[in-house]
Scaffold this active site. Structure first.
Site, PDB file in Angstrom:
ATOM      1  N   PRO A  49     -15.118 142.773  64.209  1.00 52.35           N
ATOM      2  CA  PRO A  49     -16.560 142.746  64.477  1.00 52.35           C
ATOM      3  C   PRO A  49     -17.120 144.139  64.722  1.00 52.35           C
ATOM      4  CG  PRO A  49     -15.321 142.104  66.421  1.00 52.35           C
ATOM      5  CD  PRO A  49     -14.313 142.296  65.326  1.00 52.35           C
ATOM      6  N   ASP A  88     -19.481 142.390  67.715  1.00 57.52           N
ATOM      7  CA  ASP A  88     -18.927 142.842  68.979  1.00 57.52           C
ATOM      8  C   ASP A  88     -20.118 143.219  69.851  1.00 57.52           C
ATOM      9  OD1 ASP A  88     -17.061 143.595  70.817  1.00 57.52           O
ATOM     10  OD2 ASP A  88     -16.661 145.544  69.916  1.00 57.52           O
ATOM     11  N   TRP A 593     -11.958 145.215  74.469  1.00 57.39           N
ATOM     12  CA  TRP A 593     -10.929 145.072  73.423  1.00 57.39           C
ATOM     13  C   TRP A 593     -10.250 143.715  73.496  1.00 57.39           C
ATOM     14  CZ3 TRP A 593     -11.346 147.804  69.412  1.00 57.39           C
ATOM     15  CH2 TRP A 593     -11.849 149.116  69.486  1.00 57.39           C
ATOM     16  N   GLN A 638      -8.606 152.331  64.873  1.00 59.69           N
ATOM     17  CA  GLN A 638      -8.381 151.024  65.500  1.00 59.69           C
ATOM     18  C   GLN A 638      -6.904 150.747  65.770  1.00 59.69           C
ATOM     19  OE1 GLN A 638     -10.595 149.171  66.677  1.00 59.69           O
ATOM     20  NE2 GLN A 638     -12.380 150.150  65.793  1.00 59.69           N
ATOM     21  N   TRP A 642      -8.186 147.654  67.979  1.00 61.60           N
ATOM     22  CA  TRP A 642      -8.152 146.264  67.532  1.00 61.60           C
ATOM     23  C   TRP A 642      -6.771 145.849  67.022  1.00 61.60           C
ATOM     24  CZ3 TRP A 642      -9.519 143.583  62.539  1.00 61.60           C
ATOM     25  CH2 TRP A 642      -9.902 142.247  62.765  1.00 61.60           C
ATOM     26  N   LYS A 675     -16.169 166.666  60.085  1.00 63.48           N
ATOM     27  CA  LYS A 675     -16.523 165.341  60.544  1.00 63.48           C
ATOM     28  C   LYS A 675     -18.046 165.182  60.451  1.00 63.48           C
ATOM     29  CE  LYS A 675     -15.299 162.302  64.320  1.00 63.48           C
ATOM     30  NZ  LYS A 675     -14.734 162.168  65.641  1.00 63.48           N
ATOM     31  N   LYS A 678     -24.340 163.622  63.755  1.00 64.18           N
ATOM     32  CA  LYS A 678     -25.791 163.806  63.745  1.00 64.18           C
ATOM     33  C   LYS A 678     -26.130 165.249  64.078  1.00 64.18           C
ATOM     34  CE  LYS A 678     -27.447 159.181  64.713  1.00 64.18           C
ATOM     35  NZ  LYS A 678     -27.013 158.288  65.789  1.00 64.18           N
TER      36      LYS A 678
END
Length: 1131
Positions: A49, A88, A593, A638, A642, A675, A678
């Site tokens: 999610p 999520d 988590w 993750q 996850w 990377k 913003k």
RNA sequence: AGAUCCGUAGCUCAGCCUGGUUAGAGCACUACACUGAUAAUGUAGGGGUCAGCAGUUCAAAUCUGCUCGGGUCUACCA
């Protein structure tokens, strides 16, 4: 008239996608792709999610492309692939976002804003960008069920989490304990690792560091140290010698809480006889051997002990004993700073001992680690192992507790911005110096974490927390992990494997507001606790407590039960113990988590019937067919998120893996490898990218540019290239097909022409096509979409477009609608149609569009979408490796001849008489003969001649086959290789004839086998020659007058074709041609008249003496000629 | 600090697992060609210390170790 294939002006991917998207929506193509597989074997996919409180980025496009393509591929292979979406919705990022928005801090919650209001704000913020996410999902062609997603804040979801927690509680896997966590005394709150990773948290600071001296107690364990000290004890020092452990700390304020000293079991330690540099008293100190240089100068070794005074600069020292850390284990020492508050009794263990652990390094300090279990995670762990107890001599405000003498109630750092603050660390150091308990005190600069909110240093502090005992099944988790197919493999074995090996218990507690509350109620003394496993259970407990305790208790929840499982409501609920005492909820929330790791179960919710029946898997129906997952895919970040929590819960609760295959994709960086952020302004907007270049080009680029698990340098130029190179070529090939198929009315109505009746090149492309299908299937099955995509690219470009279509062009426009022409159409159609199915998983729009264009005319499939048909299966009977090999030979030969033509500057339109190809063996000749016609027409020569060594004019070259020969010869390789290089033509042909050749080497016989060398032809004396590998081609470059005339005719044809095109004639229009003033071209024209007429579809070709003004002057091979072209009237 | 991935042409990448003697593609660049797929295509050319060092081997881009650079994760610890 049959329907026509659609033709287009140019390729416009975005508009194709709009069209296809509308079609999908109208026909509910996604829903249909699932429902048509009802009853088929399921392929289980879990959607990780996303959190919809931020905008989606381009990095989301890559993992979703991967997910989508696997699901589409499996669907096309006949599996049923349900894809339930999810959101999520809990967690710190959401809370921090809301705090920022409201301009509040954690302290305000419950004060200036009620928890109820605050959580309402969080609930609203959580799905703020859901529309944007749905829009992206839609536009990028990600098929996932958005209508019925699981949402982690919903009661049904939380209820399942509670049931799971209860299950863990029953198994004794959920427990409360102290853990050492980052804590900000200035803010009065623990900090999550997320907060600790905020930029600017770590700062370089100068702290007072001290090497403290811990006095060793003489007993059987430490006897060897004292024995050594006594032996070297000199006459002047009559009292018994003192032995100390040296331990370094950058936080002297932790010293009153010291309970142990930790050494590395395999580190070498030394006992050094020397003097205390501050008190000048003779001492014996223990430290790591490799760190001697930090405290002692080499010149001082075995220096003048007798003459040492306070003024002596150079400290004399001498190693008097040596041992491994393990030997020091259990030695005892005197407490460094004893006060009433920090006695051994208060610590509650057996403290002041030497402990062993592998976390100790010799990079800093002394190799002996001062261990205060309260203030370090490592300290706590090793302290617990040895049972040395725990002392927390600092309170939550960051000041010393009472009962520590002169240090009592002093702040350990300047937490209150007190201008008169005196650093207690310095005072402690001074005290140690005076008491002969400090060996070195100095300022030390290091990076130390600070609270991102108050800017004050963080300290590590023991806090209560709830844990899941994952370590209890560590071995089982490792074992289960070995059965998981990790892509890439290294992540599973390395990163994830190591993580499992070093696993600690899972700290579930979060002291926040917006999240799943821990469903545990306790009595005040903690003697009794209840873990609630369902709403029903909670409501019945609520009523029970209401009855027993009476009064106001639970009055808001007695009638309708609890309606929202979040704070603050659950906190208002009071339960009752078996003894009639009130029980209150443990205030913590659980780690988000856990929310996502439990999605395999919670996405379906609890089935109340099964729950009543006491099922051990009481989840709603589809669960049984949907556990474990066949496939999941997320970013590598993750791995410990996850991927871990899914795995942990699967193993803990059901002794099962939660997923069988996991693909972890890498990061998306900008084109310079930075990377995206913003701040740097280098983020790529996925919406604009898709709208500009198309989702398919974007998807194809993301998949084929780099393996999914490598980090990808995202460059828009790369998408343009894909667009042009791959989609452009495929589109052109379709356009070509459509153009002529429409002329001839080809609609695949004729019977399928058997391969045996089709020409070589048709059988070749179909063989290559089936080889492609086979290879692509293998790649997809191995979750290697990059390889699959690149294979298709190569096929479309190299084989289909640049060879098959180019060589077959004439077959499509020349002559009647003959069997050969139909074969060409059928072949090209089959290629195009198969490719649409092959690429459908990666570029779903274009594939469906192309499939639709083709199928609309032929109706070969009843399905309206390529995503509903089955994936191609390679047909072995169509594959012919020898054929593919000889076509490669033809391509190479053509390329060589074209290269030669280029060198001597003879254009391809000028026919040449012949090429010569030396053949090394009969098989090669046979192969070449079969493709000779193709080569001849491709390079415009009349004949191919084959040379064998019988003709005697090939010069051969020999070189060792290193791979074969090296294995046998090893060290002799170099010399033998030199010997082979010396072979003359005679020796080579002897070896070829007899299959072996014996030579003498180092006075030993050596038989050389034919397969141990490579023989190629080198040269044909007197010819233009070029070669590639074993293939050599020679070109006869003589242009005879006859050839020149033919060349002229072809050139003329070319010019007339151009005129036809310029005049805008239809492909099928017949014309009349008149030519005048042709000079030496006249002969060519007469001789090749019928050829010219056939080529340009001319009914008449006339040579006239003069022509009017309107005639056009053109040049043919430097000869000017006047020409007039007009349409012939149909007779 | 530890773990892990990556480093090959100006750019994006194959090749590495299973070592073999001219290290390949595509893009870009240059020149030429083709012109009934034409906002397409072909051919040729230049362009590489395969990050560096050391080792194993007859032979290393390929195997091993170390170093450097970049990314990610975990940690920040006396």
């Amino acid at each position: 008239m049959a329907a026509k294939y659609r033709e287009f002006q140019q390729l416009n991917l975005p508009s194709i996608e709009t069209e296809i998207l509308a079609k999908w929506t109208e026909h509910q193509a996604f829903e249909h792709s699932v429902s048509i597989r009802e009853g088929a074997t399921p392929f289980v996919f879990y959607e990780g999610p996303p959190s919809a409180n931020g905008m989606p980025g381009i990095h989301h496009v890559i993992s979703r492309t991967l997910k989508d393509l696997v699901c589409r591929y499996k669907t096309m292979q006949g599996y049923q692939v349900k894809r339930k979406g999810g959101w999520d919705t809990h967690g710190l990022p959401i809370e921090l976002g809301v705090e920022k928005e409201l301009g509040i801090t954690k302290e305000d919650i419950g004060k200036t804003i009620s928890v109820e209001e605050y959580n309402q704000k969080c609930r609203e913020a959580v799905l703020r960008f859901k529309d944007k996410w749905d829009d992206l999902t839609n536009k990028m062609g990600y098929w996932v069920d958005l209508n019925d997603p699981y949402i982690t804040f919903q009661n049904e979801y939380i209820e399942t989490l509670w049931w799971l927690l209860k299950r863990l509680h029953e198994k004794g896997l959920l427990y409360k304990s102290v853990s050492i966590q980052p804590y900000s005394p200035a803010a009065g709150t623990g900090l999550s690792s997320h907060e600790l990773n905020q930029p600017g948290t770590y700062k370089d600071v100068k702290d007072t560091s001290a090497v403290a001296m811990f006095k060793v107690i003489e007993n059987s364990e430490s006897q060897f140290l004292f024995d050594a000290a006594n032996q070297t004890s000199t006459g002047s020092d009559q009292s018994s010698p003192e032995v100390f452990f040296l331990a370094w700390t950058t936080t002297p304020w932790t010293l009153p809480s010291n309970l142990g000293l930790t050494v590395g079991p395999n580190i070498d330690y030394v006992l050094v006889k020397t003097f205390n540099p501050y008190t000048h008293l003779p001492v014996n100190v223990v430290l790591a051997k490799s760190l001697l240089g930090k405290y002692f100068k080499p010149e001082g070794e075995n220096g003048d002990f007798e003459g040492y005074t306070a003024e002596t600069k150079l400290l004399p020292w001498e190693i008097i004993a040596e041992c491994k850390g393990k030997t020091l284990e259990h030695c005892r020492y005197e407490q460094l700073l004893p006060y009433e508050a920090n006695s051994a009794e208060k610590a509650g263990g057996d403290p002041f001992r030497v402990l062993c652990d592998t976390f100790v390094t010799t990079e800093d300090g002394t190799g002996i680690v001062h261990t205060a279990p309260a203030f370090g995670a490592d300290d706590y762990k090793v302290g617990k192992k040895y049972g040395i107890g725990i002392l927390t001599m600092v309170d939550r405000e960051g000041k010393f507790v009472d009962g520590l003498g002169e240090f009592s109630n002093r702040y350990v750092k300047n937490y209150k911005d007190d201008a008169n603050y005196v650093d207690v660390n310095i005072d402690i150091s001074v005290k140690l110096k005076k008491e002969n308990r400090a060996f070195k005190v100095e300022k030390y600069e290091h990076s130390y974490p600070h609270c991102w909110r108050t800017d004050k240093p963080v300290l590590y502090y023991p806090l209560d927390a709830w844990f899941i005992r994952t370590t209890a099944i560590k071995d089982r988790m490792v074992e289960l992990n070995r059965t998981i197919n990790w892509k890439p493999k290294a992540t599973g074995e390395g990163r994830f494997g190591n993580w499992l090996e070093n696993m600690v218990d899972w700290n579930l507690s979060r002291s926040r507001y917006w999240g799943t509350p821990l469903p545990i109620w306790r009595t005040a003394d903690g003697a009794e606790e209840k873990c609630i496993g369902s709403i029903e259970e909670l409501n019945s407990e609520i009523r029970k407590a209401g009855e027993v305790l009476g009064g106001e208790v639970n009055k808001n929840y007695l009638h309708n039960g609890i309606l929202d499982l979040h704070k603050p409501y659950v906190d208002e609920v009071v339960l009752v113990s078996s003894k009639g005492e009130p029980m209150h909820r443990e205030p913590d929330l659980i780690d988000v988590w856990f929310d996502s790791g439990a999605m395999p179960y919670a996405q379906w919710g609890l089935d109340q019937e099964k729950l009543k029946a006491g099922s051990d898997k009481p989840f709603n129906a589809p669960f049984d067919q949907n556990f474990p997952a066949d496939f999941i895919c997320e970013g590598v970040d993750q791995t410990r998120g996850w991927f871990y929590t899914l795995h942990a819960l699967g193993a803990l609760l059901f002794d099962s893996v939660a997923y069988k295959t996991v693909v972890s994709n890498g990061l998306v960086l900008d084109k310079n490898g930075n990377k995206m952020s913003k701040r740097l302004g280098n983020v790529v907007d996925p919406f604009r990218t898709i709208e500009t270049y198309g989702a398919d080009a974007t998807r194809w680029y993301l998949i084929t540019n780099a393996s999914p698990w490598d980090s990808l340098k995202f460059d828009l130029e790369g998408i343009k290239e894909v667009q042009r190179k791959f989609f452009g070529t495929l589109y052109n090939t379709y356009q070509f097909f459509a153009l002529y198929a429409n002329v001839d009315g080809f609609a695949f109505r004729e019977a399928y022409i058997p391969l045996s009746e089709r020409p070589e090149i048709d059988r070749w492309i179909l063989s290559s096509l089936n080889t492609l299908v086979k290879d692509v299937t293998v790649a997809f099955d191995d979750y290697e979409p990059t390889i699959a995509g690149r294979l298709v690219e190569d096929f479309v470009d190299e084989h289909l477009s640049n060879w098959y279509v180019r060589l077959c062009r004439r077959r499509f426009w020349k002559g009647d609608y003959s069997a050969d022409k139909i074969a060409a159409y059928q072949t090209l159609y089959e290629c195009l149609e198969t490719i649409t199915r092959l690429i459908a998983p990666v570029s779903p729009f274009f594939a469906d569009w192309l499939f639709g264009n083709l199928n609309a005319v032929t109706g070969r499939y009843a399905e309206t979408s390529v995503h509903h048909v089955l994936y191609p299966v390679a047909d072995g009977t169509k594959m012919d490796p020898a054929l593919e090999e000889r076509m490669q030979l033809a391509q190479d030969a053509s390329s060589l001849v074209l290269g030669l033509r280029k060198k001597v500057n003879i254009k391809v339109r000028q026919p040449l008489q012949r090429i010569l190809i030396p053949v090394l063996n009969p098989a090669m000749r046979e192969q070449l003969e079969k493709v000779a016609d193709l080569v001849k027409s491709e390079v415009n020569v009349k004949e191919v001649q084959y040379l064998t060594d019988a003709d005697g004019f090939i010069k051969k070259k020999i070189k060792p086959n290193f791979q074969a020969l090296g294995k046998r010869l090893g060290g002799k390789m170099k010399a033998v290789s030199a010997a082979i290089a010396e072979f003359d033509q005679e020796a080579i042909s002897k070896l070829e004839k007899e299959g072996s050749y014996s030579l003498e080497f180092d006075s030993e016989p050596l038989i050389l086998q034919i397969h141990e060398v490579e023989i190629t032809s080198e040269d044909i004396p007197g010819w233009m020659v070029s070669s590639k590998g074993a293939l050599t081609v020679a070109l006869d470059v003589t242009v005879t007058p006859e050839l020149e005339q033919e060349g002229n005719a072809r050139e003329l044809v070319n010019r007339i074709q151009k005129i036809r095109k310029d005049n805008g004639y239809e492909l099928t229009d017949r014309i009349l041609v008149k030519l005048a003033e042709a000079g030496n071209l006249a002969e060519s024209i007469r001789q090749f008249s019928s050829y010219i007429k056939a080529e340009v579809l001319a009914d008449g070709l006339e040579l006239v003496d003069t022509m009017g003004e309107e005639a056009m002057a053109i040049e043919v091979n430097e000869q000017s000629v006047k020409v007039w072209v007009e349409k012939a009237t149909r007779s």
